[in-house]
Design an enzyme around this catalytic site. Structure first.
Site, PDB file in Angstrom:
ATOM      1  N   ASP A   1       0.904  -1.368   0.033  1.00 50.52           N
ATOM      2  CA  ASP A   1      -0.034   0.001   0.035  1.00 50.52           C
ATOM      3  C   ASP A   1       0.902   1.114   0.078  1.00 50.52           C
ATOM      4  OD1 ASP A   1      -1.953   2.018   0.354  1.00 50.52           O
ATOM      5  OD2 ASP A   1      -1.949   1.443   2.633  1.00 50.52           O
TER       6      ASP A   1
ATOM      7  N   ASP B   1      -9.547 -16.336 -16.389  1.00 47.80           N
ATOM      8  CA  ASP B   1     -10.447 -16.962 -15.306  1.00 47.80           C
ATOM      9  C   ASP B   1     -11.691 -17.875 -15.597  1.00 47.80           C
ATOM     10  OD1 ASP B   1     -10.916 -16.617 -12.436  1.00 47.80           O
ATOM     11  OD2 ASP B   1     -13.015 -15.669 -13.132  1.00 47.80           O
TER      12      ASP B   1
ATOM     13  N   ASP C   1      -1.759  -1.299  -3.835  1.00 45.46           N
ATOM     14  CA  ASP C   1      -2.230  -0.686  -5.118  1.00 45.46           C
ATOM     15  C   ASP C   1      -1.001  -0.493  -6.207  1.00 45.46           C
ATOM     16  OD1 ASP C   1      -0.192   1.510  -4.155  1.00 45.46           O
ATOM     17  OD2 ASP C   1      -1.999   2.050  -2.669  1.00 45.46           O
TER      18      ASP C   1
ATOM     19  N   ASP D   1      -5.352 -10.846 -15.502  1.00 43.43           N
ATOM     20  CA  ASP D   1      -6.432 -11.597 -15.464  1.00 43.43           C
ATOM     21  C   ASP D   1      -7.530 -11.128 -16.524  1.00 43.43           C
ATOM     22  OD1 ASP D   1      -7.540 -13.941 -13.720  1.00 43.43           O
ATOM     23  OD2 ASP D   1      -6.305 -12.875 -12.178  1.00 43.43           O
TER      24      ASP D   1
ATOM     25  N   HIS E   1      -4.343 -17.206  -5.274  1.00 41.99           N
ATOM     26  CA  HIS E   1      -5.339 -16.411  -4.386  1.00 41.99           C
ATOM     27  C   HIS E   1      -6.485 -17.041  -3.827  1.00 41.99           C
ATOM     28  CE1 HIS E   1      -6.725 -16.410  -8.398  1.00 41.99           C
ATOM     29  NE2 HIS E   1      -7.789 -15.922  -8.148  1.00 41.99           N
ATOM     30  N   ASP E   2      -6.753 -18.293  -4.593  1.00 39.24           N
ATOM     31  CA  ASP E   2      -8.129 -19.021  -4.179  1.00 39.24           C
ATOM     32  C   ASP E   2      -7.714 -20.347  -3.240  1.00 39.24           C
ATOM     33  OD1 ASP E   2      -9.930 -17.697  -5.682  1.00 39.24           O
ATOM     34  OD2 ASP E   2      -9.596 -18.846  -7.494  1.00 39.24           O
TER      35      ASP E   2
ATOM     36  N   ASP F   1      -4.168   3.705   2.856  1.00 43.76           N
ATOM     37  CA  ASP F   1      -5.763   3.485   3.110  1.00 43.76           C
ATOM     38  C   ASP F   1      -6.055   2.224   3.428  1.00 43.76           C
ATOM     39  OD1 ASP F   1      -5.010   2.213   0.515  1.00 43.76           O
ATOM     40  OD2 ASP F   1      -6.733   3.178  -0.658  1.00 43.76           O
TER      41      ASP F   1
ATOM     42  N   GLU G   1      -7.591 -21.030 -16.751  1.00 43.68           N
ATOM     43  CA  GLU G   1      -8.056 -21.851 -15.331  1.00 43.68           C
ATOM     44  C   GLU G   1      -8.804 -22.853 -15.756  1.00 43.68           C
ATOM     45  OE1 GLU G   1      -9.754 -20.658 -11.142  1.00 43.68           O
ATOM     46  OE2 GLU G   1     -10.506 -19.555 -12.779  1.00 43.68           O
TER      47      GLU G   1
END
Length: 555
Positions: free
Chosen positions: A22, A201, A30, A99, A330-331, A26, A255
């Site tokens: 970050d 995806d 990013d 992605d 990430h899954d 916040d 995927e």
């Protein structure tokens, strides 16, 4: 040897932007944060960065619900920030894959907001609708709906719309050629900017039988396999190849949801003119208790079965196509907790052992950010700590059914809760692990005080420095990329052992997956073998390995 291709020789490093760095306080990672850390990424020796979605999104599913495909999520920055990120990535000799999420979009996308206004709206046919006066359509399974119902009733037009995932993610109607052309136009927008490829995806499930017949009993709950056998999926991918993919020097990854070894070459055999490679789910689903949501068997997983899965997938690509190898993303939960041993005694050895596996298989390795540090599952105690729609909906479903909520929370600590792999990157032992000067969007793992980049960069024996050595080794030995894979001692319950061989150059990989000494029977003369790398300071030159030992030998 197969044709040399840059994407076959690459090591891919996946960045989950929300959790990487970050830059503005916040609490959300990013694009400028990624730019700040590109020198670190370059230092890893990797070749390709895969970015999870950075497009405009209301974040019902952390960016996999896209409201504008040609804009940047405001929390992540601006298009100018992206252009600078792309330039800085290329300046360092790296490539970037984005992605592509086109099975569905967000219900806040302009197309869907228009489509739900009336049955005659020009955008109506961009989605799948079923008019309610015809009764309720045949059931379809939703992966993210509390009731697993993929049909959502919309009162404005007295009709149901299809959503294989959340009801905030309506499925796009690929049977409409106008939709396909919109998608191809969007793909060209990014490729013309200079990106180097797409990770696609759930691309295997874009085609639907729009008569929506009852789901055949043969699938018996394996709805992903039913979805992946849509009538026109290959027609659409070949069209995409002709109109877009063939015109760029790029890499494409499917995927491979729902596809098995029987179907995968239909997607990635070069003669088919569709995609370059796919990754499968069979390995990720292994070792969970049947009928329990992503709950690992407390007795651990059977290594013999694990070896069978990866050997079978390798055999598919022995002559044609190309495969991938990964143990986390990430899954998924953290690789170390799921497949290794995250106790203090064995954390370092087992993490290095798993890295050795990924970097010595016959496939393009995909490596998830933070795994190079040995990051672990955070193991939340309360549902309030979770942010992921999948976990929250499953908790609600179990609650609605009067199930054991405490057992569910416990099962996700070592199990498959996706937020285990989404906690912020651990840069240092300073406040919030150096990820943010604010309050992070999800809690930082408390172990950041000892597991972090700053500490591991200074330790020559760290997991991080071992990862860098392993990447370098893969790059200088062609046999580790293009060499033939041969499984050895396949019924050994503790050791995964195989050779990689190219033009007479033979490499032996020995991996002990257990917390005890174990011996392999290789049938090879190791008396003149040379150690290329090992995860112990004094690597074994015999067939007996210490707990979680990994040794790569030149025979």
């Amino acid at each position: 040897m197969k044709d040399k291709k840059w994407w076959r020789e690459a090591v891919v490093y996946q960045i989950y932007p929300r959790s990487f760095k970050d830059s503005d306080g916040d609490g959300i990672g990013d694009l400028n944060g990624i730019i700040q850390k590109l020198d670190y990424v370059k230092s890893l020796g990797i070749d390709v960065i895969w970015l999870n979605p950075i497009y405009a999104s209301p974040n019902a599913d952390n960016g996999y619900d896209i409201s504008d495909y040609q804009a940047i999520m405001k929390e992540f920055g601006t298009m100018q920030d992206f252009d600078r990120l792309l330039a800085e990535i290329h300046k360092r000799g790296l490539k970037v894959v984005m992605d592509l999420v086109v099975n569905h979009c967000s219900d806040e996308h302009f197309w869907f907001k228009e489509a739900r206004k009336s049955r005659t709206n020009p955008y109506r046919n961009y989605f799948h609708w079923w008019n309610a006066e015809n009764g309720k359509p045949s059931p379809r399974y939703s992966f993210f709906d509390v009731n697993n119902d993929a049909w959502k009733y919309d009162s404005t037009t007295n009709a149901y719309y299809l959503h294989y995932f959340s009801d905030k993610q309506p499925d796009l109607n690929w049977e409409n050629p106008v939709v396909r052309q919109e998608i191809y136009k969007m793909m060209r927008f990014w490729l013309d900017k200079g990106i180097d490829g797409f990770r696609m995806d759930v691309i295997t499930i874009i085609s639907k039988d729009t008569t929506f017949p009852p789901m055949p009993a043969i699938y018996n709950g394996s709805w992903d396999k039913f979805y992946a056998n849509g009538p026109h999926v290959h027609d659409y991918l070949r069209e995409m190849y002709r109109e877009v993919l063939s015109k760029y020097n790029m890499m494409t990854i499917a995927e491979g949801m729902g596809i098995s070894t029987k179907e995968v070459l239909n997607f990635v055999d070069a003669d088919r003119k569709e995609l370059n490679m796919a990754y499968h789910f069979e390995g990720m689903g292994y070792g969970y208790l049947p009928g329990k949501w992503k709950t690992p068997d407390p007795n651990g997983y059977d290594l013999i079965g694990f070896k069978k899965i990866y050997s079978r997938w390798d055999s598919v690509f022995a002559e044609r196509g190309w495969g991938t190898i990964y143990l986390g993303n990430h899954d998924q939960p953290r690789m170390l907790t799921r497949w290794g041993n995250d106790t203090p005694e064995f954390r370092v050895y087992s993490s290095k052992m798993l890295t050795t596996f990924l970097m010595t298989m016959h496939a393009t390795p995909y490596y998830y950010f933070g795994d190079e540090l040995g990051m672990m599952n955070i193991k939340f105690d309360r549902i309030e700590d979770y942010r992921d729609i999948e976990t929250l909906n499953m908790y609600q479903k179990i609650k609605n059914e009067g199930g054991d909520l405490n057992a569910f929370i416990e099962s996700q600590k070592n199990g498959g809760a996706r937020d285990n792999g989404r906690t912020p990157m651990q840069w240092s032992n300073t406040t919030e692990a150096g990820f943010t000067s604010g309050t992070p969007w999800i809690r930082v793992n408390p172990d950041y005080t000892t597991i972090n980049v700053s500490a591991e960069e200074q330790d020559p024996n760290s997991i991080l420095n071992y990862f860098k050595k392993m990447v370098r080794l893969r790059k200088i030995i062609p046999a580790l990329i293009y060499g033939k894979y041969t499984l050895i001692d396949k019924n050994n319950p503790s050791i995964f052992c195989y050779t990689r061989e190219l033009n007479g150059h033979k490499i032996l990989v020995l991996l002990n997956f257990k917390a005890r000494n174990a011996t392999a029977i290789t049938g090879l003369d190791l008396s003149r073998a040379r150690v290329l790398i090992g995860n112990y300071s004094n690597p074994s030159l015999s067939e007996t390995l210490r707990p979680y030992e990994a040794v790569v030998l030149e025979i």
